[in-house]
Design a protein around this motif. Structure first.
Motif, mmCIF file in Angstrom:
data_model
loop_
_atom_site.group_PDB
_atom_site.id
_atom_site.type_symbol
_atom_site.label_atom_id
_atom_site.label_comp_id
_atom_site.label_asym_id
_atom_site.label_seq_id
_atom_site.Cartn_x
_atom_site.Cartn_y
_atom_site.Cartn_z
ATOM 1 N N UNK A 15 0.561 -1.638 -0.233
ATOM 2 C CA UNK A 15 0.101 -0.431 -0.169
ATOM 3 C C UNK A 15 0.926 0.729 0.287
ATOM 4 N N UNK A 28 0.587 6.768 3.501
ATOM 5 C CA UNK A 28 -0.133 6.948 4.803
ATOM 6 C C UNK A 28 0.451 5.630 5.447
ATOM 7 N N UNK A 78 2.921 6.890 7.652
ATOM 8 C CA UNK A 78 2.335 7.574 9.200
ATOM 9 C C UNK A 78 1.707 6.530 9.966
ATOM 10 N N UNK A 111 -6.595 4.145 2.805
ATOM 11 C CA UNK A 111 -5.903 3.494 3.697
ATOM 12 C C UNK A 111 -6.951 2.155 4.438
ATOM 13 N N UNK A 112 -7.080 1.201 4.364
ATOM 14 C CA UNK A 112 -7.865 0.647 5.277
ATOM 15 C C UNK A 112 -8.086 0.447 6.221
ATOM 16 N N UNK A 159 -1.861 13.295 8.394
ATOM 17 C CA UNK A 159 -2.713 12.858 9.654
ATOM 18 C C UNK A 159 -3.977 12.347 9.974
ATOM 19 N N UNK A 204 -6.168 11.617 7.594
ATOM 20 C CA UNK A 204 -6.532 9.939 7.230
ATOM 21 C C UNK A 204 -6.024 8.831 8.632
ATOM 22 N N UNK A 205 -4.606 9.233 9.172
ATOM 23 C CA UNK A 205 -4.226 8.600 10.121
ATOM 24 C C UNK A 205 -5.152 7.906 11.448
ATOM 25 N N UNK A 227 -8.251 6.937 10.817
ATOM 26 C CA UNK A 227 -8.492 5.503 11.369
ATOM 27 C C UNK A 227 -8.421 4.514 13.054
ATOM 28 N N UNK A 285 -2.999 -1.230 14.762
ATOM 29 C CA UNK A 285 -2.023 -0.878 13.880
ATOM 30 C C UNK A 285 -1.888 -2.828 13.951
#
Lengths: 109, 142
Positions: A53, A71, A74, B10-11, B123, B125-126, B129, B141
């Motif tokens: 990814x 991502x 990050x 992102x997942x 930042x 999006x993280x 999540x 994680x």
């Protein structure tokens, strides 16, 4: 996360990410111009980066464009960097960059 | 159409509906943007405003696509930039096994906005999540 570290543990793949960092959204043909490798070899490396990814693709008409997806990086940053020390770390990073005058990846290996 | 300026994927371990609500709710945008919030009724043609913590608008745009819970797109322009073509941001939400794949595509960003917005989005999006997955009691994680 294993896939991310595995993908990053190769100089050619890091070079591909560097190319996308400089010019995001490149076709396979454009990426190949910067590398002394066959198209097939570059495709293989891109597959590993996509599986992690770190690279994502979108179709624009008949062109498949590759983008650096930061991502996962990050997420690594968020996992081990305390939010209260980020400013100090940024300052140190900036200091190092200024003094080393943008040392290239090739010099670090 | 120009090539997108950047594309993020992102997942997230959540549902399509929860992610859609997160991307569009005022309370949640305030929480994950850290400063300011987005205001809109998210109907096609409606205004989108980013309001800073002082209650003043930072930028404004228009909802271009709204297909809950799969696709949302809006334009994006600082209030003082009248000459430039507006930027465009598009969210695509897809079920991916037990996860939701979120794709964010940004078009027509100039170099300076690209730098600042890119850092902010990564930042955000993280953070998004993190918030959604913590809410579900799942590990951040894998």
């Amino acid at each position: 996360m294993d896939a991310v570290f595995k993908a990053l543990a190769d100089p050619t793949r890091r070079k591909l990410l560097d190319q996308l960092y400089l010019h995001n959204g490149q076709t396979l043909g454009e990426l190949c111009k910067h590398l002394d490798m066959t198209r097939q070899a570059v495709t293989k490396h891109l597959t590993v980066l996509e599986a992690a990814n770190l690279v994502v693709t979108v179709w624009q008409g008949r062109e498949k464009l590759h983008y650096l997806n930061p991502i996962p990086i990050q997420e690594i940053y968020d996992r081990w960097l305390n939010k209260y020390e980020r400013r100090q770390l940024n300052a140190l990073g900036e200091l190092k960059r200024t003094l080393e005058d943008n040392t290239k990846e090739t010099e670090h290996g | 159409m120009d090539r997108p300026t950047f594309v993020y994927v992102t997942y997230i371990a959540t549902s399509l509906e929860q992610l859609w609500d997160a991307l569009t709710s005022e309370a949640f945008t305030q929480q994950y943007w850290g400063e300011g919030q987005l205001q809109s009724d998210w109907q096609v043609g409606a205004t989108v405003q980013h309001i800073n913590p002082d209650g003043e608008p930072n930028w404004q745009g228009e909802v271009l696509q709204s297909e809950p819970p799969h696709r949302l797109a809006y334009s994006f322009q600082p209030l003082d930039a009248t000459e430039n073509q507006p930027s465009r941001v598009q969210f695509e939400l897809q079920q991916y096994g037990t996860l939701v794949k979120l794709t964010l595509i940004h078009n027509r960003l100039d170099a300076q906005s690209c730098l600042t917005i890119s850092r902010k989005w990564t930042a955000s999006l993280s953070h998004l999540k993190h918030l959604l997955e913590i809410a579900d009691g799942l590990a951040l994680v894998a």
